[in-house]
Design an enzyme around this catalytic site. Sequence first.
Site, mmCIF file in Angstrom:
data_model
loop_
_atom_site.group_PDB
_atom_site.id
_atom_site.type_symbol
_atom_site.label_atom_id
_atom_site.label_comp_id
_atom_site.label_asym_id
_atom_site.label_seq_id
_atom_site.Cartn_x
_atom_site.Cartn_y
_atom_site.Cartn_z
ATOM 1 N N TYR A 50 -27.200 27.315 -40.617
ATOM 2 C CA TYR A 50 -28.482 28.262 -41.082
ATOM 3 C C TYR A 50 -27.240 29.091 -41.864
ATOM 4 C CZ TYR A 50 -26.565 31.134 -37.378
ATOM 5 O OH TYR A 50 -25.701 31.495 -36.634
ATOM 6 N N GLY A 51 -25.928 28.379 -41.537
ATOM 7 C CA GLY A 51 -24.800 29.309 -43.136
ATOM 8 C C GLY A 51 -23.587 28.916 -43.849
ATOM 9 N N THR A 52 -22.694 28.709 -43.140
ATOM 10 C CA THR A 52 -21.703 27.963 -43.975
ATOM 11 C C THR A 52 -21.270 26.510 -43.584
ATOM 12 O OG1 THR A 52 -20.162 28.639 -41.874
ATOM 13 C CG2 THR A 52 -20.771 30.075 -44.383
ATOM 14 N N LEU A 53 -22.447 26.019 -42.412
ATOM 15 C CA LEU A 53 -22.393 24.291 -42.644
ATOM 16 C C LEU A 53 -23.590 23.453 -43.712
ATOM 17 C CD1 LEU A 53 -22.380 24.156 -38.596
ATOM 18 C CD2 LEU A 53 -20.659 23.275 -40.266
ATOM 19 N N GLU B 149 -17.150 26.721 -34.325
ATOM 20 C CA GLU B 149 -17.482 28.269 -33.942
ATOM 21 C C GLU B 149 -17.213 29.266 -32.644
ATOM 22 O OE1 GLU B 149 -20.307 29.224 -35.987
ATOM 23 O OE2 GLU B 149 -20.765 27.283 -37.290
#
Length: 266
Positions: A6-9, A70
């Site tokens: 949901y983010g920088t991935l 993470e």
Amino acid sequence: MYLFAYGTLRYGFELHHLLKDSRFVGLGFIEGYKMYDLGNYPGVVRGDGIVWGEVYEIKDELINLLDEVEDYKGRPDDLYIREKTRVYFDQKRRYYIDNVNFYRYNHGIEFRDEIESGDYSRWVGMPVIVNYFAYAENTNPEILKERGVKEILKEIEAYLEDYKIIFNIKCKYGLCANLKEFKGGKVYGYIYVMLEDELNSLDKAEEHLIKYVRDVIKVKDKEGKEYFAQAYISDYKDGEGEPTDFYKNSIIEGLKRKWDKISTGL
């Protein structure tokens, strides 16, 4: 196993290269969470909202690397906690996958700005990727180019089970294709992994919200792996007829590019 990014991935961000060899299952959302801006990346905590992201099928060994990225070590003060959740792929909540891994933020969010949309890519202005299932004339690359599609990130042979193609939508070709439920049927086509902006460019040609709507369906590739993709479908099922030879041949030409050993059913 599956991962909800949901983010920088997500596509376009600096960590997405870690997922470059993983299968993109579809764009989806989780419920019961809120997203906050943590500076150069987002964090998700439990709440009464939804969060959007990309679902990937990943290899078991990759999860250990992602845990390091993470800062998840299984300790009470970890920055993120890896847990599992249900991901939905359509607003009607017909299609979902359970036990999808994702990383929940484990620290306080005081004085942090909420990202109310729950969509980090859109919030920072990054591109959004989707799966699109083409089953008619859009299987033909020349027609796609004419309709303004400039780039397909990936093309995958795919099929839709328990449906058949009918021709009942009036268009410039005469009668255009539509999908109708049909037990035991199979509709062949392609999944195009593409930018959402590219898919939006097809809306005019498909007369989105006038003749067709974009809906999410479940399709499979040649190995039987499932994907969740958008497709243009109409609820109107009456007035079935025969397509013109030109229209039918444009579809066959598109399908035969990679589906050379199957009957198109046209």
